[in-house]
Scaffold this active site. Structure first.
Site, PDB file in Angstrom:
ATOM      1  N   VAL A  11      41.297  28.481  38.717  1.00  0.00           N
ATOM      2  CA  VAL A  11      42.668  28.427  39.248  1.00  0.00           C
ATOM      3  C   VAL A  11      42.673  28.011  40.720  1.00  0.00           C
ATOM      4  CG1 VAL A  11      44.676  29.857  39.845  1.00  0.00           C
ATOM      5  CG2 VAL A  11      43.631  30.060  37.602  1.00  0.00           C
ATOM      6  N   THR A 121      46.364  36.984  37.832  1.00  0.00           N
ATOM      7  CA  THR A 121      47.179  37.716  36.861  1.00  0.00           C
ATOM      8  C   THR A 121      46.978  39.206  37.113  1.00  0.00           C
ATOM      9  OG1 THR A 121      46.870  35.914  35.307  1.00  0.00           O
ATOM     10  CG2 THR A 121      47.611  38.024  34.390  1.00  0.00           C
ATOM     11  N   PHE A 150      50.230  29.232  35.274  1.00  0.00           N
ATOM     12  CA  PHE A 150      50.318  29.010  33.823  1.00  0.00           C
ATOM     13  C   PHE A 150      49.448  27.853  33.359  1.00  0.00           C
ATOM     14  CE2 PHE A 150      54.315  30.947  35.208  1.00  0.00           C
ATOM     15  CZ  PHE A 150      54.343  32.076  34.407  1.00  0.00           C
ATOM     16  N   LEU A 151      48.593  27.319  34.246  1.00  0.00           N
ATOM     17  CA  LEU A 151      47.801  26.145  33.849  1.00  0.00           C
ATOM     18  C   LEU A 151      46.870  26.476  32.682  1.00  0.00           C
ATOM     19  CD1 LEU A 151      44.650  26.546  34.917  1.00  0.00           C
ATOM     20  CD2 LEU A 151      45.635  25.883  37.082  1.00  0.00           C
ATOM     21  N   GLU A 153      43.232  25.598  31.014  1.00  0.00           N
ATOM     22  CA  GLU A 153      41.960  24.918  31.267  1.00  0.00           C
ATOM     23  C   GLU A 153      41.881  23.722  30.324  1.00  0.00           C
ATOM     24  OE1 GLU A 153      38.552  27.548  31.335  1.00  0.00           O
ATOM     25  OE2 GLU A 153      39.648  28.960  32.574  1.00  0.00           O
ATOM     26  N   LYS A 205      53.974  36.602  33.525  1.00  0.00           N
ATOM     27  CA  LYS A 205      52.653  36.063  33.184  1.00  0.00           C
ATOM     28  C   LYS A 205      52.052  36.796  31.963  1.00  0.00           C
ATOM     29  CE  LYS A 205      48.821  33.936  33.265  1.00  0.00           C
ATOM     30  NZ  LYS A 205      48.699  32.574  32.783  1.00  0.00           N
ATOM     31  N   ALA A 253      45.597  27.500  12.933  1.00  0.00           N
ATOM     32  CA  ALA A 253      44.741  28.589  12.475  1.00  0.00           C
ATOM     33  C   ALA A 253      43.310  28.281  12.896  1.00  0.00           C
ATOM     34  CB  ALA A 253      44.830  28.697  10.955  1.00  0.00           C
ATOM     35  N   CYS A 261      41.463  34.417  29.754  1.00  0.00           N
ATOM     36  CA  CYS A 261      42.816  34.955  29.954  1.00  0.00           C
ATOM     37  C   CYS A 261      43.369  35.764  28.776  1.00  0.00           C
ATOM     38  CB  CYS A 261      43.761  33.815  30.306  1.00  0.00           C
ATOM     39  SG  CYS A 261      43.376  33.097  31.908  1.00  0.00           S
ATOM     40  N   LYS A 264      41.751  39.235  27.852  1.00  0.00           N
ATOM     41  CA  LYS A 264      41.880  40.267  28.894  1.00  0.00           C
ATOM     42  C   LYS A 264      43.352  40.594  29.186  1.00  0.00           C
ATOM     43  CE  LYS A 264      41.722  37.858  33.373  1.00  0.00           C
ATOM     44  NZ  LYS A 264      43.073  38.043  33.822  1.00  0.00           N
TER      45      LYS A 264
HETATM   46  P1  NAD Z   1      37.132  32.444  38.335  1.00  0.00           P
HETATM   47  O1  NAD Z   1      36.229  33.555  37.975  1.00  0.00           O
HETATM   48  O2  NAD Z   1      36.909  31.093  37.770  1.00  0.00           O
HETATM   49  O3  NAD Z   1      37.195  32.288  39.916  1.00  0.00           O
HETATM   50  C1  NAD Z   1      37.284  33.332  40.827  1.00  0.00           C
HETATM   51  C2  NAD Z   1      36.620  32.913  42.119  1.00  0.00           C
HETATM   52  O4  NAD Z   1      36.850  33.934  43.086  1.00  0.00           O
HETATM   53  C3  NAD Z   1      35.110  32.729  42.003  1.00  0.00           C
HETATM   54  O5  NAD Z   1      34.735  31.477  42.529  1.00  0.00           O
HETATM   55  C4  NAD Z   1      34.545  33.879  42.852  1.00  0.00           C
HETATM   56  O6  NAD Z   1      33.318  33.543  43.490  1.00  0.00           O
HETATM   57  C5  NAD Z   1      35.647  34.073  43.857  1.00  0.00           C
HETATM   58  N1  NAD Z   1      35.663  35.382  44.514  1.00  0.00           N
HETATM   59  C6  NAD Z   1      35.371  36.595  43.994  1.00  0.00           C
HETATM   60  N2  NAD Z   1      35.542  37.542  44.936  1.00  0.00           N
HETATM   61  C7  NAD Z   1      35.947  36.919  46.060  1.00  0.00           C
HETATM   62  C8  NAD Z   1      36.291  37.362  47.368  1.00  0.00           C
HETATM   63  N3  NAD Z   1      36.265  38.651  47.687  1.00  0.00           N
HETATM   64  N4  NAD Z   1      36.662  36.437  48.272  1.00  0.00           N
HETATM   65  C9  NAD Z   1      36.682  35.120  47.955  1.00  0.00           C
HETATM   66  N5  NAD Z   1      36.370  34.641  46.734  1.00  0.00           N
HETATM   67  C10 NAD Z   1      36.008  35.544  45.809  1.00  0.00           C
HETATM   68  O7  NAD Z   1      38.601  32.972  37.954  1.00  0.00           O
HETATM   69  P2  NAD Z   1      39.839  32.086  37.454  1.00  0.00           P
HETATM   70  O8  NAD Z   1      39.647  31.720  36.040  1.00  0.00           O
HETATM   71  O9  NAD Z   1      40.121  31.050  38.462  1.00  0.00           O
HETATM   72  O10 NAD Z   1      40.994  33.199  37.498  1.00  0.00           O
HETATM   73  C11 NAD Z   1      41.521  33.717  38.694  1.00  0.00           C
HETATM   74  C12 NAD Z   1      42.778  34.494  38.377  1.00  0.00           C
HETATM   75  O11 NAD Z   1      43.762  33.610  37.814  1.00  0.00           O
HETATM   76  C13 NAD Z   1      42.581  35.603  37.345  1.00  0.00           C
HETATM   77  O12 NAD Z   1      43.439  36.670  37.646  1.00  0.00           O
HETATM   78  C14 NAD Z   1      43.029  34.949  36.046  1.00  0.00           C
HETATM   79  O13 NAD Z   1      43.485  35.884  35.106  1.00  0.00           O
HETATM   80  C15 NAD Z   1      44.170  34.072  36.528  1.00  0.00           C
HETATM   81  N6  NAD Z   1      44.435  32.891  35.689  1.00  0.00           N
HETATM   82  C16 NAD Z   1      43.400  32.156  35.164  1.00  0.00           C
HETATM   83  C17 NAD Z   1      43.678  31.019  34.415  1.00  0.00           C
HETATM   84  C18 NAD Z   1      42.568  30.196  33.806  1.00  0.00           C
HETATM   85  O14 NAD Z   1      42.863  29.354  32.944  1.00  0.00           O
HETATM   86  N7  NAD Z   1      41.312  30.380  34.182  1.00  0.00           N
HETATM   87  C19 NAD Z   1      45.005  30.620  34.208  1.00  0.00           C
HETATM   88  C20 NAD Z   1      46.026  31.367  34.774  1.00  0.00           C
HETATM   89  C21 NAD Z   1      45.727  32.504  35.519  1.00  0.00           C
END
Ligand code: NAD
Length: 440
Positions: A11, A121, A150-151, A153, A205, A253, A261, A264
């Site tokens: 994200v 989230t 809402f993106l 992957e 969300k 299906a 996401c 969890k």
């Molecule tokens: P991710 O695990 O890919 O990335 C998280 C990043 O945060 C990592 O690079 C990690 O090194 C870094 N990090 C951890 N602790 C840190 C700190 N203290 N300071 C700075 N950086 C730190 O996670 P993601 O998939 O990008 O998801 C992030 C959030 O967005 C989550 O809450 C997730 O539920 C939400 N989200 C994810 C998606 C998705 O498709 N992946 C979509 C919508 C929302």
């Protein structure tokens, strides 16, 4: 506008890169030193279509930089985006330690008005908690805003650049102005900016992801029943998807949802409901159906081979939790590999992007081999198993598959072929919610 993005994962990196692409100056902060070093070297640490081009362009234009130093990264930023992990804690509720930890750090750093924009989230009430943490030490006036992401992957850049909607939860006019200015280019192209109160935004969300997960589990239940009744779930999908009230998407299906996401977020919403004294009955079933669905393919394979998998070899196509990503978090492929190995079989697998992540996950474990070309996985295998619907698997050379496999057998967890075609080609073919092609 000068922006900081804290957390540069799927994200954060997409958010930072896309905000730079529309002309902002963005500093991405991450604690992962190796990842930051890679990005400083103009290397994209994840696979996401179209990301690399704009990532490199904005680095070259000096609009996108990377650091591990939070204080330096947020200096002068008008808005600080938090895109931090919120993984499930032991009890299933979202673990907020990263988000609150960064809030604590920022409270020592921020000196002037800043909008903290939470993209992670998070449970309802988190923005208030973050604001409390920030106000302990910081003398600067701050607003904490909820701006859920809402993106998808695999489509992350497209979704960020052309969002269906942008949801912003805030009660502050000042924060509202900053975000209206930042998102103006998206509004100009027709994406609605939906302002609401912070708690409703946080719930939006969870409601979105849980609703989509419900759609998938519902269709998987229809598929399982269809198999018993000689119904073709794909025909049913087309039949109901044509109804605007239902919609065509998320009706396929398969072997269950995965990724970082849905699993969890459904569990976290269950926990939120439980703590609030509300019995959210549907979510329990959505979760249970998904857990069972993920076991389905291995059960079908066991049944086909009379429960005897010991010494058998399987080819597996698709490791990422969905196509067009290298993300293997909660990927059904992982359960399939573990299930087959536990039953005494070996697996030779291929994925266009996720081989590296799987090889790290299974490092030191026996029974899994990864190959660089899809057809190399097939040599001497008792069957081909499909776990991810990558485009490259959709029109393969069936004659080659047949020649290389020991027996012409395919277990398709994503329904990418048609049983009738497979029957004509002489394959024993089992999929989800459709008739079994018996083969030769
Ligand atoms: P991710 O695990 O890919 O990335 C998280 C990043 O945060 C990592 O690079 C990690 O090194 C870094 N990090 C951890 N602790 C840190 C700190 N203290 N300071 C700075 N950086 C730190 O996670 P993601 O998939 O990008 O998801 C992030 C959030 O967005 C989550 O809450 C997730 O539920 C939400 N989200 C994810 C998606 C998705 O498709 N992946 C979509 C919508 C929302």
């Amino acid at each position: 506008m000068k922006i900081a993005v804290v957390g540069t994962g799927y994200v954060g990196l997409v958010t930072g890169t896309c905000l730079a692409e529309i002309g902002n100056t963005v500093v991405c902060v991450d604690t992962d030193k190796a990842k930051v070093a890679k990005m400083q070297n103009s290397q994209v640490p994840i696979y996401e279509p179209d990301l690399e081009t704009i990532f490199k362009r904005n680095i070259a234009e000096n609009r996108l930089t990377f650091t591990t130093d939070l204080k330096a990264g947020v200096k002068g930023a008008k808005a600080i985006f938090l895109a931090l992990p919120t993984p499930p804690g032991e009890d299933g509720s979202a673990d907020l330690s990263c988000v609150l930890g960064v809030a604590d750090e920022l409270s020592n750093i921020l000196e002037s008005y800043t909008v903290i924009v939470n993209k992670s989230t998070v449970p309802i009430g988190t923005a208030e908690k973050v604001a409390e943490r920030l106000s302990v030490k910081s003398e600067a006036s701050l607003d904490v805003v909820s701006n859920p992401e809402f993106l998808r992957e695999g489509f992350a850049v497209e979704d960020f650049m052309k969002p269906d909607r942008i949801v912003i939860g805030t009660n502050s006019d000042k924060a509202r102005q900053v975000l209206a200015e930042l998102y103006a280019p998206f509004v100009d192209q027709g994406s609605p900016l939906l302002f609401m109160d912070v708690r409703s935004s946080e719930m939006t969300k969870y409601a979105a992801n849980s609703f989509l997960a419900t759609k998938i589990s519902f269709m998987n239940e229809i598929a399982n029943l269809s198999e018993k009744l000689g119904v073709d779930v794909d025909a049913v999908r087309l039949g109901i998807g044509a109804d605007d009230r239902i919609g065509r998407r998320f009706l396929f299906a398969g072997i269950g949802y995965g990724g970082s996401c849905f699993p969890k977020d459904v569990t976290a919403l269950q926990k939120i409901a439980q703590v609030s004294g509300y019995d959210f009955k549907i979510l329990d079933s959505v979760n249970q159906v998904n857990r069972d669905q993920r076991k389905l393919l291995v059960e079908k394979i066991k049944n086909h081979f009379g429960g005897q998998l010991s010494g058998r070899k399987f080819a597996l196509w698709g490791l990422a939790f969905k196509p067009d990503t290298d993300d293997i978090r909660e990927a059904p492929s992982v359960d399939i590999i573990k299930g087959l190995i536990k039953a005494g079989a070996t697996v030779t697998a291929f994925d266009p992007e996720a081989n590296g992540n799987i090889s790290q996950l299974f490092a030191g474990e026996k029974g899994l081999k990864l190959v660089e070309h899809q057809y190399d996985a097939l040599d001497g295998a008792n069957a081909l198993v499909i776990a991810t619907e990558w485009a490259v698997f959709k029109s393969p050379e069936f004659a080659t598959i047949k020649n290389k496999l020991k027996t012409a057998t395919i277990f398709d967890g994503r329904n990418i072929y048609h049983p009738t075609d497979m029957e004509k080609q002489g394959f024993h073919y089992e999929s989800i919610g459709r008739k079994v092609a018996q083969g030769e």
